[in-house]
Scaffold this active site. Structure first.
Site, PDB file in Angstrom:
ATOM      1  N   LYS A   1     -26.030  -1.546  -8.916  1.00 25.15           N
ATOM      2  CA  LYS A   1     -24.623  -1.276  -9.273  1.00 25.15           C
ATOM      3  C   LYS A   1     -24.503  -0.934 -10.738  1.00 25.15           C
ATOM      4  O   LYS A   1     -25.367  -1.288 -11.553  1.00 25.15           O
ATOM      5  CB  LYS A   1     -23.725  -2.475  -8.954  1.00 25.15           C
TER       6      LYS A   1
ATOM      7  N   VAL B   1     -35.457  -4.468 -13.362  1.00 19.16           N
ATOM      8  CA  VAL B   1     -35.349  -5.936 -13.410  1.00 19.16           C
ATOM      9  C   VAL B   1     -34.702  -6.336 -14.742  1.00 19.16           C
ATOM     10  O   VAL B   1     -35.046  -5.801 -15.789  1.00 19.16           O
ATOM     11  CB  VAL B   1     -36.747  -6.572 -13.279  1.00 19.16           C
ATOM     12  N   ALA B   2     -33.742  -7.277 -14.664  1.00 20.42           N
ATOM     13  CA  ALA B   2     -32.994  -7.723 -15.852  1.00 20.42           C
ATOM     14  C   ALA B   2     -32.408  -6.516 -16.583  1.00 20.42           C
ATOM     15  O   ALA B   2     -32.420  -6.438 -17.809  1.00 20.42           O
ATOM     16  CB  ALA B   2     -33.876  -8.569 -16.778  1.00 20.42           C
TER      17      ALA B   2
ATOM     18  N   GLY C   1     -30.260  -6.279  -9.621  1.00 21.23           N
ATOM     19  CA  GLY C   1     -31.380  -6.093  -8.696  1.00 21.23           C
ATOM     20  C   GLY C   1     -31.701  -7.345  -7.895  1.00 21.23           C
ATOM     21  O   GLY C   1     -31.915  -7.281  -6.678  1.00 21.23           O
TER      22      GLY C   1
ATOM     23  N   ASP D   1     -22.861 -11.647  -8.143  1.00 24.03           N
ATOM     24  CA  ASP D   1     -22.999 -10.224  -7.804  1.00 24.03           C
ATOM     25  C   ASP D   1     -23.477 -10.008  -6.366  1.00 24.03           C
ATOM     26  O   ASP D   1     -23.532  -8.865  -5.897  1.00 24.03           O
ATOM     27  CB  ASP D   1     -24.003  -9.534  -8.736  1.00 24.03           C
TER      28      ASP D   1
END
Ligand code: ATP
Length: 306
Positions: A13, A102-103, A108, A143
Protein backbone atom coordinates in the site's frame (compact mmCIF):
# COMPACT_ATOMS: atom_id res chain seq x y z
CA UNK A 1 -9.70 -33.92 -5.49
CA UNK A 2 -9.19 -32.28 -2.09
CA UNK A 3 -7.25 -29.02 -1.96
CA UNK A 4 -3.88 -29.35 -0.25
CA UNK A 5 -2.75 -25.75 -0.65
CA UNK A 6 -3.74 -22.25 -1.81
CA UNK A 7 -1.81 -19.27 -3.12
CA UNK A 8 -3.00 -15.83 -2.01
CA UNK A 9 -1.79 -12.67 -3.72
CA UNK A 10 -1.59 -9.64 -1.41
CA UNK A 11 -0.81 -6.03 -2.30
CA UNK A 12 1.46 -3.42 -0.76
CA UNK A 13 0.00 0.00 0.00
CA UNK A 14 0.81 3.66 -0.19
CA UNK A 15 -0.75 6.20 2.17
CA UNK A 16 -2.09 9.01 -0.01
CA UNK A 17 -2.81 11.00 3.13
CA UNK A 18 -1.70 10.37 6.70
CA UNK A 19 -2.87 12.67 9.47
CA UNK A 20 -1.32 11.86 12.84
CA UNK A 21 -2.89 13.12 16.09
CA UNK A 22 -1.11 13.77 19.38
CA UNK A 23 0.45 10.95 21.39
CA UNK A 24 -2.26 9.23 23.51
CA UNK A 25 -1.78 8.29 27.14
CA UNK A 26 -1.51 4.64 25.97
CA UNK A 27 1.48 5.47 23.75
CA UNK A 28 -0.38 5.42 20.40
CA UNK A 29 -1.46 8.11 17.95
CA UNK A 30 -4.95 8.45 16.58
CA UNK A 31 -4.77 8.46 12.76
CA UNK A 32 -6.84 9.33 9.76
CA UNK A 33 -5.25 7.84 6.67
CA UNK A 34 -6.20 7.14 3.08
CA UNK A 35 -4.71 3.87 1.84
CA UNK A 36 -4.37 2.78 -1.76
CA UNK A 37 -3.46 -0.82 -2.61
CA UNK A 38 -0.88 -0.95 -5.40
CA UNK A 39 0.28 -3.67 -7.76
CA UNK A 40 3.39 -4.68 -5.91
CA UNK A 41 2.55 -8.08 -4.46
CA UNK A 42 3.66 -10.83 -2.11
CA UNK A 43 2.34 -14.32 -2.92
CA UNK A 44 1.53 -16.33 0.20
CA UNK A 45 1.21 -20.11 -0.17
CA UNK A 46 -0.55 -21.89 2.68
CA UNK A 47 -0.66 -25.70 2.68
CA UNK A 48 -1.12 -28.59 5.07
CA UNK A 49 2.16 -29.47 6.79
CA UNK A 50 3.47 -32.88 7.73
CA UNK A 51 1.98 -34.09 11.02
CA UNK A 52 3.77 -32.84 14.13
CA UNK A 53 5.67 -30.03 12.36
CA UNK A 54 3.55 -27.15 13.74
CA UNK A 55 3.79 -23.92 11.75
CA UNK A 56 6.63 -23.87 9.21
CA UNK A 57 7.59 -20.64 7.47
CA UNK A 58 9.85 -20.13 4.45
CA UNK A 59 10.50 -17.10 2.25
CA UNK A 60 11.90 -16.36 -1.19
CA UNK A 61 11.64 -13.43 -3.62
CA UNK A 62 13.56 -10.22 -4.27
CA UNK A 63 12.91 -8.65 -0.83
CA UNK A 64 13.03 -11.73 1.41
CA UNK A 65 16.61 -11.32 2.71
CA UNK A 66 16.66 -10.82 6.45
CA UNK A 67 12.95 -11.41 7.02
CA UNK A 68 12.59 -13.33 10.32
CA UNK A 69 11.19 -16.84 9.84
CA UNK A 70 10.33 -17.52 13.48
CA UNK A 71 7.30 -16.76 15.64
CA UNK A 72 8.04 -13.00 15.40
CA UNK A 73 6.95 -13.01 11.74
CA UNK A 74 3.46 -11.55 11.33
CA UNK A 75 2.56 -14.40 8.95
CA UNK A 76 3.45 -16.91 11.68
CA UNK A 77 1.39 -14.94 14.22
CA UNK A 78 -1.55 -14.95 11.81
CA UNK A 79 -1.37 -18.74 11.43
CA UNK A 80 -1.11 -19.17 15.19
CA UNK A 81 -4.17 -17.01 15.87
CA UNK A 82 -6.22 -18.89 13.22
CA UNK A 83 -5.22 -22.31 14.65
CA UNK A 84 -6.19 -21.27 18.20
CA UNK A 85 -9.38 -19.41 17.26
CA UNK A 86 -10.79 -22.22 15.10
CA UNK A 87 -9.17 -25.12 16.98
CA UNK A 88 -7.55 -26.39 13.79
CA UNK A 89 -5.68 -29.63 14.31
CA UNK A 90 -3.62 -29.77 11.08
CA UNK A 91 -0.10 -28.39 10.83
CA UNK A 92 0.52 -25.67 8.23
CA UNK A 93 3.40 -24.81 5.99
CA UNK A 94 3.63 -21.21 4.70
CA UNK A 95 5.76 -19.87 1.89
CA UNK A 96 6.16 -16.10 1.38
CA UNK A 97 7.29 -14.99 -2.08
CA UNK A 98 8.17 -11.41 -1.23
CA UNK A 99 8.33 -8.48 -3.64
CA UNK A 100 7.05 -5.78 -1.24
CA UNK A 101 9.99 -3.93 0.36
CA UNK A 102 10.70 -4.84 4.00
CA UNK A 103 10.39 -2.01 6.56
CA UNK A 104 9.61 0.25 3.61
CA UNK A 105 6.38 1.85 4.83
CA UNK A 106 4.37 -0.34 2.44
CA UNK A 107 2.93 -2.75 5.02
CA UNK A 108 4.63 -5.87 3.65
CA UNK A 109 4.45 -7.81 6.90
CA UNK A 110 0.80 -6.88 7.33
CA UNK A 111 0.12 -8.00 3.75
CA UNK A 112 1.62 -11.42 4.54
CA UNK A 113 -0.54 -11.73 7.67
CA UNK A 114 -3.59 -10.81 5.55
CA UNK A 115 -2.58 -13.52 3.06
CA UNK A 116 -2.33 -16.18 5.77
CA UNK A 117 -5.74 -15.28 7.26
CA UNK A 118 -7.45 -15.40 3.86
CA UNK A 119 -5.48 -18.52 2.89
CA UNK A 120 -6.39 -20.44 6.03
CA UNK A 121 -10.04 -19.43 5.69
CA UNK A 122 -9.95 -20.88 2.19
CA UNK A 123 -7.88 -24.02 2.90
CA UNK A 124 -9.87 -25.03 5.99
CA UNK A 125 -13.19 -23.95 4.40
CA UNK A 126 -14.07 -21.76 7.38
CA UNK A 127 -16.45 -19.59 5.35
CA UNK A 128 -15.64 -16.36 7.23
CA UNK A 129 -17.03 -13.05 5.99
CA UNK A 130 -14.70 -10.20 4.93
CA UNK A 131 -15.68 -8.38 8.16
CA UNK A 132 -14.72 -11.36 10.30
CA UNK A 133 -11.43 -11.78 8.43
CA UNK A 134 -10.65 -8.08 8.94
CA UNK A 135 -11.51 -8.22 12.64
CA UNK A 136 -9.01 -11.05 13.12
CA UNK A 137 -6.48 -9.05 11.08
CA UNK A 138 -6.90 -6.01 13.36
CA UNK A 139 -5.76 -8.12 16.33
CA UNK A 140 -2.41 -8.58 14.58
CA UNK A 141 -1.72 -5.06 13.38
CA UNK A 142 -3.48 -1.92 12.25
CA UNK A 143 -2.53 -2.29 8.56
CA UNK A 144 -3.69 -5.92 8.28
CA UNK A 145 -7.42 -5.22 7.66
CA UNK A 146 -6.49 -3.05 4.68
CA UNK A 147 -4.33 -5.85 3.25
CA UNK A 148 -7.50 -7.96 3.21
CA UNK A 149 -9.73 -5.18 1.84
CA UNK A 150 -7.51 -3.57 -0.83
CA UNK A 151 -8.83 -0.81 -3.12
CA UNK A 152 -8.85 2.70 -1.69
CA UNK A 153 -10.04 3.20 1.88
CA UNK A 154 -9.95 5.56 4.83
CA UNK A 155 -8.49 4.10 8.01
CA UNK A 156 -9.37 5.69 11.35
CA UNK A 157 -8.43 4.89 14.94
CA UNK A 158 -5.05 3.27 14.52
CA UNK A 159 -5.72 2.90 10.80
CA UNK A 160 -7.70 -0.32 11.29
CA UNK A 161 -11.27 1.05 11.20
CA UNK A 162 -11.84 1.02 7.46
CA UNK A 163 -14.39 2.72 5.24
CA UNK A 164 -14.13 2.35 1.46
CA UNK A 165 -13.50 5.60 -0.42
CA UNK A 166 -15.51 6.56 -3.46
CA UNK A 167 -12.70 6.70 -5.99
CA UNK A 168 -12.49 6.76 -9.76
CA UNK A 169 -9.61 6.23 -12.11
CA UNK A 170 -6.36 4.34 -11.96
CA UNK A 171 -3.07 5.88 -11.00
CA UNK A 172 0.53 5.21 -12.02
CA UNK A 173 3.20 5.18 -9.36
CA UNK A 174 6.98 5.14 -9.48
CA UNK A 175 8.45 3.93 -6.20
CA UNK A 176 11.94 4.82 -5.02
CA UNK A 177 13.13 2.09 -2.67
CA UNK A 178 15.86 2.39 -0.06
CA UNK A 179 18.47 -0.25 0.51
CA UNK A 180 17.76 -0.21 4.26
CA UNK A 181 14.44 0.15 6.08
CA UNK A 182 13.19 2.56 8.75
CA UNK A 183 11.56 1.25 11.90
CA UNK A 184 7.98 2.49 12.23
CA UNK A 185 8.21 3.11 16.04
CA UNK A 186 11.38 5.19 15.60
CA UNK A 187 9.68 7.39 12.96
CA UNK A 188 6.73 8.02 15.31
CA UNK A 189 9.17 8.82 18.13
CA UNK A 190 10.97 11.33 15.87
CA UNK A 191 7.61 12.85 14.91
CA UNK A 192 6.83 13.34 18.64
CA UNK A 193 10.26 14.88 19.19
CA UNK A 194 9.82 17.36 16.31
CA UNK A 195 6.37 18.32 17.66
CA UNK A 196 7.51 18.86 21.25
CA UNK A 197 5.93 21.99 22.74
CA UNK A 198 3.45 22.39 19.84
CA UNK A 199 -0.27 21.94 20.28
CA UNK A 200 -1.37 19.18 17.89
CA UNK A 201 -4.95 18.95 16.63
CA UNK A 202 -6.88 15.69 16.36
CA UNK A 203 -6.28 14.02 12.99
CA UNK A 204 -8.64 14.88 10.17
CA UNK A 205 -9.58 13.71 6.68
CA UNK A 206 -7.99 15.59 3.79
CA UNK A 207 -10.98 16.93 1.86
CA UNK A 208 -8.99 18.00 -1.21
CA UNK A 209 -7.59 14.47 -1.46
CA UNK A 210 -11.00 12.81 -1.18
CA UNK A 211 -12.45 15.24 -3.75
CA UNK A 212 -9.61 14.44 -6.20
CA UNK A 213 -10.26 10.70 -5.77
CA UNK A 214 -14.01 11.17 -6.28
CA UNK A 215 -13.31 13.08 -9.49
CA UNK A 216 -10.56 10.68 -10.64
CA UNK A 217 -8.30 13.72 -11.12
CA UNK A 218 -4.63 12.66 -10.97
CA UNK A 219 -3.30 16.25 -11.11
CA UNK A 220 -5.36 17.34 -8.11
CA UNK A 221 -4.52 14.12 -6.30
CA UNK A 222 -0.82 14.83 -6.82
CA UNK A 223 -1.21 18.27 -5.20
CA UNK A 224 -3.22 16.90 -2.28
CA UNK A 225 -0.89 14.06 -1.19
CA UNK A 226 0.10 14.63 2.45
CA UNK A 227 1.90 12.76 5.20
CA UNK A 228 2.44 14.02 8.75
CA UNK A 229 5.31 11.51 9.16
CA UNK A 230 7.26 12.83 6.19
CA UNK A 231 9.36 15.38 8.14
CA UNK A 232 10.22 12.75 10.74
CA UNK A 233 11.26 10.21 8.07
CA UNK A 234 13.36 12.91 6.32
CA UNK A 235 14.89 13.96 9.63
CA UNK A 236 16.05 10.38 10.29
CA UNK A 237 17.05 9.82 6.64
CA UNK A 238 18.06 13.23 5.14
CA UNK A 239 18.78 11.62 1.73
CA UNK A 240 15.00 11.28 1.27
CA UNK A 241 14.87 15.05 0.60
CA UNK A 242 17.17 14.53 -2.41
CA UNK A 243 14.93 11.69 -3.64
CA UNK A 244 11.84 13.91 -3.37
CA UNK A 245 13.70 16.66 -5.30
CA UNK A 246 14.41 14.29 -8.23
CA UNK A 247 10.68 13.62 -8.54
CA UNK A 248 9.77 17.31 -8.49
CA UNK A 249 12.44 18.06 -11.13
CA UNK A 250 11.22 15.29 -13.44
CA UNK A 251 7.61 16.40 -13.44
CA UNK A 252 5.90 14.04 -11.00
CA UNK A 253 2.33 15.16 -10.27
CA UNK A 254 3.07 14.64 -6.60
CA UNK A 255 5.47 12.85 -4.32
CA UNK A 256 5.22 11.50 -0.85
CA UNK A 257 7.07 9.36 1.66
CA UNK A 258 4.87 6.27 2.00
CA UNK A 259 3.70 5.76 5.60
CA UNK A 260 6.71 5.75 7.89
CA UNK A 261 9.07 5.47 4.89
CA UNK A 262 11.66 5.21 3.55
CA UNK A 263 9.92 4.27 0.27
CA UNK A 264 9.05 7.43 -1.70
CA UNK A 265 6.02 7.24 -4.00
CA UNK A 266 5.75 9.47 -7.08
CA UNK A 267 2.44 9.90 -8.85
CA UNK A 268 3.04 10.30 -12.60
CA UNK A 269 0.83 11.36 -15.47
CA UNK A 270 1.64 8.77 -18.10
CA UNK A 271 4.00 6.09 -19.35
CA UNK A 272 6.52 8.56 -20.76
CA UNK A 273 6.84 10.48 -17.47
CA UNK A 274 7.12 7.19 -15.59
CA UNK A 275 10.03 6.13 -17.80
CA UNK A 276 11.81 9.52 -17.52
CA UNK A 277 11.53 9.46 -13.76
CA UNK A 278 12.57 5.81 -13.48
CA UNK A 279 15.76 6.56 -15.45
CA UNK A 280 16.46 9.76 -13.47
CA UNK A 281 16.03 8.03 -10.13
CA UNK A 282 18.05 4.98 -11.13
CA UNK A 283 21.00 7.14 -12.20
CA UNK A 284 20.73 9.58 -9.26
CA UNK A 285 22.74 7.42 -6.88
CA UNK A 286 20.33 8.27 -4.03
CA UNK A 287 17.94 5.29 -4.25
CA UNK A 288 18.35 1.56 -3.67
CA UNK A 289 15.98 0.56 -6.48
CA UNK A 290 13.04 1.77 -8.55
CA UNK A 291 9.82 -0.10 -9.29
CA UNK A 292 6.59 0.87 -10.98
CA UNK A 293 3.10 -0.01 -9.83
CA UNK A 294 -0.51 0.89 -10.52
CA UNK A 295 -3.34 1.47 -8.11
CA UNK A 296 -5.86 0.84 -6.81
CA UNK A 297 -5.75 -2.94 -6.90
CA UNK A 298 -7.49 -5.79 -5.11
CA UNK A 299 -6.91 -6.95 -1.54
CA UNK A 300 -5.77 -10.45 -0.51
CA UNK A 301 -7.22 -12.95 -2.96
CA UNK A 302 -6.70 -16.53 -3.99
CA UNK A 303 -4.93 -16.88 -7.31
CA UNK A 304 -4.55 -20.67 -7.34
CA UNK A 305 -5.05 -23.87 -5.41
CA UNK A 306 -3.49 -27.30 -5.72
P1 ATP B 1 4.20 -0.53 7.96
O1 ATP B 1 4.10 0.21 6.68
O2 ATP B 1 2.98 -1.39 8.27
O3 ATP B 1 4.67 0.25 9.13
P2 ATP B 1 6.62 -1.65 6.93
O4 ATP B 1 6.24 -1.94 5.52
O5 ATP B 1 7.41 -0.42 7.18
O6 ATP B 1 5.31 -1.66 7.80
P3 ATP B 1 7.31 -4.42 7.25
O7 ATP B 1 7.85 -4.78 5.91
O8 ATP B 1 5.96 -4.90 7.58
O9 ATP B 1 7.41 -2.86 7.51
O10 ATP B 1 8.38 -4.96 8.29
C1 ATP B 1 8.73 -4.32 9.51
C2 ATP B 1 9.56 -5.31 10.34
O11 ATP B 1 8.71 -6.39 10.72
C3 ATP B 1 10.70 -5.95 9.55
O12 ATP B 1 11.89 -5.27 9.78
C4 ATP B 1 10.74 -7.39 10.04
O13 ATP B 1 11.73 -7.57 11.01
C5 ATP B 1 9.41 -7.64 10.72
N1 ATP B 1 8.53 -8.61 10.01
C6 ATP B 1 7.69 -9.47 10.61
N2 ATP B 1 6.99 -10.18 9.72
C7 ATP B 1 7.38 -9.79 8.49
C8 ATP B 1 7.02 -10.19 7.17
N3 ATP B 1 6.11 -11.15 6.94
N4 ATP B 1 7.60 -9.56 6.14
C9 ATP B 1 8.50 -8.57 6.39
N5 ATP B 1 8.90 -8.18 7.61
C10 ATP B 1 8.36 -8.77 8.68
Amino acid sequence: MNTSGVVIRVPGKVNLGLSVGPLDSDGYHELVTVFQAISLFDDVTVQYGAEGTGIILEASGSTSAGVPLDSSNLAYKAADIMIRRFQLTSDVSIHLKKEIPVAGGMAGGSADAAGVIVGMDSLFELGLSRDELQRIGAELGSDVPFGIAGGTAIGRGRGDQLTPVLAQGTYQWVLALSSSGLSTPSVYAECDRLREGLSIARPSANDALLQALRAGDAKELGKALSNDLQSAACSLRPALRLVLDVGREYGALGCIVSGSGPTVAFLVEDEEKALDLTVALSSSGVVGGVVRAGGPTHGARRISSF
